[in-house]
Enzyme design. Sequence first.
Site, short mmCIF file in Angstrom:
data_model
loop_
_atom_site.label_atom_id
_atom_site.label_comp_id
_atom_site.label_asym_id
_atom_site.label_seq_id
_atom_site.Cartn_x
_atom_site.Cartn_y
_atom_site.Cartn_z
N GLN A 302 0.82 -1.22 0.00
CA GLN A 302 0.00 0.00 0.00
C GLN A 302 0.86 1.27 0.00
O GLN A 302 0.53 2.26 -0.67
CB GLN A 302 -0.93 -0.01 1.21
CG GLN A 302 -1.95 1.12 1.18
CD GLN A 302 -2.85 1.10 2.41
OE1 GLN A 302 -2.40 1.35 3.52
NE2 GLN A 302 -4.13 0.80 2.21
N GLU A 386 15.19 29.88 -15.99
CA GLU A 386 14.16 30.86 -16.36
C GLU A 386 13.47 31.47 -15.15
O GLU A 386 12.29 31.79 -15.17
CB GLU A 386 13.10 30.21 -17.29
CG GLU A 386 13.64 29.41 -18.44
CD GLU A 386 14.42 30.25 -19.44
OE1 GLU A 386 14.72 31.41 -19.13
OE2 GLU A 386 14.73 29.74 -20.51
#
Length: 408
Positions: A302, A386
Amino acid sequence: MSRLAQTAGLTDVQREILATVRDFTDKEILPVATELEHRDEYPTQIVEGLKELGLFGLMIPEEYGGLGESLLTYALCVEEIARGWMSVSGIINTHFIVAYLLKRYGTDEQKDTFLPRMALGEVRGAFSMSEPALGSDVSAITSRGVRDGDAYVLNGQKMWLTNGGTSTLVAVLCRSDEGRDEGRPDGTPPPPPHRSMTTFLVEKEPGFGVVRPGLTIPGKIDKMGYKGVDTTELIMDGLRIPANRVLGGTTGRGFYQMMDGVEIGRVNVAARGCGVARRAFELGVTYAQQRHTFGKPIAQHQAIQFKLAEMATKVEAAHAMMVNAARKKDSGERNDLEAGMAKYLASEYCKEVVEDAFRIHGGYGFSKEYEIERLYREAPMLLIGEGTAEIQKMIIGRRLLEEYQIQG
């Protein structure tokens, strides 16, 4: 084809282009990317393949020999290429920023001179803003272009120039109104710094060392990741540029031109983040089904399923925001808010998805035999390229305050 990162509303032409790029990535980039990256070797054969596909002319108008495609098409192609090797997407990013600047702001002579050859990949573009003493504060640049008859003389040092060695045309941002920093003779104060900047189109030979009189490209900067692509400095010492190589023919507009180009770059960085994150998810979900612990594949635990669910959700969310930013720009609307959000979210999610895939691989993720090791070193570049996350949040915050300003 992966169910993740699908884009609704594409034309048949766009789907065909993406299928071609995806096939090229699977066959020509992924099999050699890690080996070339470990050697820090420029991907010459891959670049030649991109030329043959016409990708260097993807956004260049058909009248100049390009394909005339949209920013969305370009961004989706970048996503596919970055999925193979992020460095290859960097090679075409700066090229397209320069092509975009020429298409939008260039004089007719500049467009006719450069765009047809850029579409073929014969002229390769790079752009340069940053300097050694500044980061995100573009207004603090010190490089200068001083008028001298029918030319400008450029002096200064630039930093972090992608494609510095391989490019043949560099858009360089400099101060151009010499003496205005101290104000005018009549005592009036100087104009804001961003109004005295100009973009110069600098032609040069490929390679390192002195590439034209007054212009030196030192050797490649050795980087943690983002290898293969050449990142360099650019040193101007008495570099003479004809006055007709001022972008658009008018000085003082460089800051606005470059910021417009950076919006294209931010969509590109978001697309790269999407591509790298998708590849990391692919590696993680595949390895989780192959690795067994306690008598079953770890994918059946899980804890790992939760991790895969989170990773896939982040891939999907980043892709959707990137597509939205590209479509906003294509519509002609202002997209600095959307581009900033897309770049911020995609780069942060990319880092998290890559780290989760690294954790799924366990100790093997630390080995250079596994591709995830390369992605783990590449992802951090997107956090700063950027504009850093902090810069993106400043842009986003200011734009939100403009949109939601209290009236009265």
